[in-house]
Design an enzyme around this catalytic site. Structure first.
Site, PDB file in Angstrom:
ATOM      1  N   ASN A   8       7.739  -1.061  -2.178  1.00  0.00           N
ATOM      2  CA  ASN A   8       8.142   0.342  -2.211  1.00  0.00           C
ATOM      3  C   ASN A   8       8.216   0.807  -0.759  1.00  0.00           C
ATOM      4  O   ASN A   8       7.191   0.977  -0.104  1.00  0.00           O
ATOM      5  CB  ASN A   8       7.100   1.166  -2.995  1.00  0.00           C
ATOM      6  CG  ASN A   8       7.423   2.651  -2.979  1.00  0.00           C
ATOM      7  OD1 ASN A   8       8.462   3.058  -2.468  1.00  0.00           O
ATOM      8  ND2 ASN A   8       6.526   3.459  -3.525  1.00  0.00           N
ATOM      9  N   LYS A  10       9.114   3.619   0.275  1.00  0.00           N
ATOM     10  CA  LYS A  10       8.908   5.069   0.383  1.00  0.00           C
ATOM     11  C   LYS A  10      10.002   5.628   1.301  1.00  0.00           C
ATOM     12  O   LYS A  10      11.094   5.062   1.323  1.00  0.00           O
ATOM     13  CB  LYS A  10       7.491   5.385   0.870  1.00  0.00           C
ATOM     14  CG  LYS A  10       6.455   4.639   0.008  1.00  0.00           C
ATOM     15  CD  LYS A  10       5.046   5.083   0.210  1.00  0.00           C
ATOM     16  CE  LYS A  10       4.133   4.253  -0.702  1.00  0.00           C
ATOM     17  NZ  LYS A  10       2.733   4.627  -0.615  1.00  0.00           N
ATOM     18  N   HIS A  93       5.261   7.744  -9.598  1.00  0.00           N
ATOM     19  CA  HIS A  93       4.441   7.430  -8.419  1.00  0.00           C
ATOM     20  C   HIS A  93       3.556   8.630  -8.087  1.00  0.00           C
ATOM     21  O   HIS A  93       3.979   9.772  -8.218  1.00  0.00           O
ATOM     22  CB  HIS A  93       5.337   7.072  -7.230  1.00  0.00           C
ATOM     23  CG  HIS A  93       4.556   6.433  -6.125  1.00  0.00           C
ATOM     24  ND1 HIS A  93       3.795   7.160  -5.246  1.00  0.00           N
ATOM     25  CD2 HIS A  93       4.393   5.129  -5.786  1.00  0.00           C
ATOM     26  CE1 HIS A  93       3.203   6.329  -4.408  1.00  0.00           C
ATOM     27  NE2 HIS A  93       3.552   5.094  -4.714  1.00  0.00           N
ATOM     28  N   GLU A  95       2.772   9.939  -5.393  1.00  0.00           N
ATOM     29  CA  GLU A  95       3.332  10.859  -4.395  1.00  0.00           C
ATOM     30  C   GLU A  95       4.309  11.832  -5.041  1.00  0.00           C
ATOM     31  O   GLU A  95       4.435  12.977  -4.627  1.00  0.00           O
ATOM     32  CB  GLU A  95       3.999  10.049  -3.270  1.00  0.00           C
ATOM     33  CG  GLU A  95       2.952   9.382  -2.383  1.00  0.00           C
ATOM     34  CD  GLU A  95       3.398   8.110  -1.711  1.00  0.00           C
ATOM     35  OE1 GLU A  95       4.609   7.864  -1.596  1.00  0.00           O
ATOM     36  OE2 GLU A  95       2.506   7.336  -1.292  1.00  0.00           O
ATOM     37  N   GLU A 165      -2.112   2.036  -9.684  1.00  0.00           N
ATOM     38  CA  GLU A 165      -2.260   2.369  -8.269  1.00  0.00           C
ATOM     39  C   GLU A 165      -3.284   3.498  -8.121  1.00  0.00           C
ATOM     40  O   GLU A 165      -2.923   4.676  -8.206  1.00  0.00           O
ATOM     41  CB  GLU A 165      -0.925   2.857  -7.692  1.00  0.00           C
ATOM     42  CG  GLU A 165       0.155   1.818  -7.640  1.00  0.00           C
ATOM     43  CD  GLU A 165       1.146   2.105  -6.526  1.00  0.00           C
ATOM     44  OE1 GLU A 165       1.292   1.249  -5.655  1.00  0.00           O
ATOM     45  OE2 GLU A 165       1.752   3.190  -6.501  1.00  0.00           O
ATOM     46  N   GLY A 171      -2.383   3.558   0.877  1.00  0.00           N
ATOM     47  CA  GLY A 171      -2.232   3.837   2.303  1.00  0.00           C
ATOM     48  C   GLY A 171      -3.540   4.092   3.030  1.00  0.00           C
ATOM     49  O   GLY A 171      -3.550   4.605   4.151  1.00  0.00           O
ATOM     50  N   SER A 211      -2.936  -0.520  -0.745  1.00  0.00           N
ATOM     51  CA  SER A 211      -3.469  -1.189   0.446  1.00  0.00           C
ATOM     52  C   SER A 211      -3.481  -2.714   0.372  1.00  0.00           C
ATOM     53  O   SER A 211      -4.347  -3.362   0.962  1.00  0.00           O
ATOM     54  CB  SER A 211      -4.875  -0.661   0.780  1.00  0.00           C
ATOM     55  OG  SER A 211      -4.793   0.680   1.196  1.00  0.00           O
TER      56      SER A 211
HETATM   57  P1  13P Z   1       0.338   0.993   0.237  1.00  0.00           P
HETATM   58  O1  13P Z   1       0.572  -0.452  -0.036  1.00  0.00           O
HETATM   59  O2  13P Z   1       0.929   1.454   1.542  1.00  0.00           O
HETATM   60  O3  13P Z   1      -1.107   1.368   0.075  1.00  0.00           O
HETATM   61  O4  13P Z   1       1.157   1.818  -0.862  1.00  0.00           O
HETATM   62  C1  13P Z   1       1.016   1.491  -2.189  1.00  0.00           C
HETATM   63  C2  13P Z   1       2.052   2.236  -2.942  1.00  0.00           C
HETATM   64  O5  13P Z   1       1.974   3.436  -3.095  1.00  0.00           O
HETATM   65  C3  13P Z   1       3.165   1.468  -3.480  1.00  0.00           C
HETATM   66  O6  13P Z   1       3.886   2.218  -4.403  1.00  0.00           O
END
Ligand code: 13P
Length: 249
Positions: A8, A10, A93, A95, A165, A171, A211
């Site tokens: 992803n 983002k 997601h 976010e 997740e 992150g 992560s």
């Molecule tokens: P990270 O791998 O940067 O922690 O992000 C995970 C994520 O949100 C993937 O959709």
């Protein structure tokens, strides 16, 4: 064991940067047994397709509208994704849930629209730290799953990947522990068995995200209960993502 490795991006990288990324990944992962799915921003699809067509890499989107078409300025429809040779879409997601106030009801509608248009769905669920500390993570995630899957038939689960997740692991450099992951995956399979059948609970694809990086990926993705991983930050480095995608798990 064959795994599903999903990136992803983002809101990172430009279409110009996608060119080298896609070329490198497509060339270097040719012999990989794993299923590789890349979810870049919408603007990158055309260039990604130049390199992914004819390869085993699938293209995914990071969002889709719940509406089919019409007066929704700035939105992207499922049929637009399909026509852009996109196979998967990430829905729910954290976010999007937190920054864009997406509700479980909207997420359910998005899943239905995506499936009706022949897209496969990567459904993200996961609790925040307060919920985990209150020992409510299991109930919270179960409810997210129940709400997201309302009205979805068992035969449609073939086109669904559940991504667990935990928000506190995204992150932050802090993954969930192996025990946390195993426990949650077991709970999710049980919930799918309860909602559908035991067979559905066994067969459903469940991946972990939060992560994962070049140092910890092997231990997590090798877990027999898991079908793969959803990777954010670490997927932006094509060399690292290639290593993770090519691994024999
Ligand atoms: P990270 O791998 O940067 O922690 O992000 C995970 C994520 O949100 C993937 O959709």
């Amino acid at each position: 064991m064959k795994k599903i490795i999903i990136s992803n991006f983002k809101m990172n990288t430009t279409p110009s940067e996608m060119k080298n990324y896609a070329m490198t990944l497509a060339t270097k992962t040719k012999g990989s047994k794993n299923k590789i799915i890349i979810c870049p921003p919408f603007t990158h699809f055309a260039v990604a397709n130049q390199f992914f067509e004819g390869s085993k890499i699938s293209l995914g989107a990071q969002n889709v509208s719940d509406a089919e078409s019409g007066t929704y300025t700035g939105e992207i429809s499922a049929s637009m994704l399909k026509d852009s040779k996109v196979e998967y879409v990430i829905v729910g997601h954290s976010e999007r849930r937190s920054r864009f106030k997406e509700t479980d009801k909207l997420i359910n509608k998005k899943i239905k629209t995506a499936l009706a248009n022949g897209l496969k769905v990567i459904l993200c669920i996961g609790e925040n730290l307060a919920t985990r500390e209150a020992k409510e993570a299991g109930n919270f995630v179960k409810k997210q799953l129940d709400d997201a899957l309302k009205g979805i038939y068992e035969n449609e689960l073939e086109s669904l990947i559940i991504a667990y997740e935990p928000i506190w692991a995204i992150g932050t450099g802090k993954t969930a522990t192996i025990k946390d992951i195993q426990k949650m995956v077991e709970l999710l399979r049980k919930e799918i068995s309860y909602l559908y059948t035991d067979k559905a609970g066994e067969k459903i694809n469940i991946v972990y995200g939060g992560s994962i990086d070049i140092n910890n990926y092997k231990k997590i993705i090798s877990l027999p209960c898991l079908n793969g991983a959803l990777i954010g930050g670490a997927s932006l480095n094509v060399d690292n993502f290639t290593v993770i995608s090519k691994e024999n798990y």
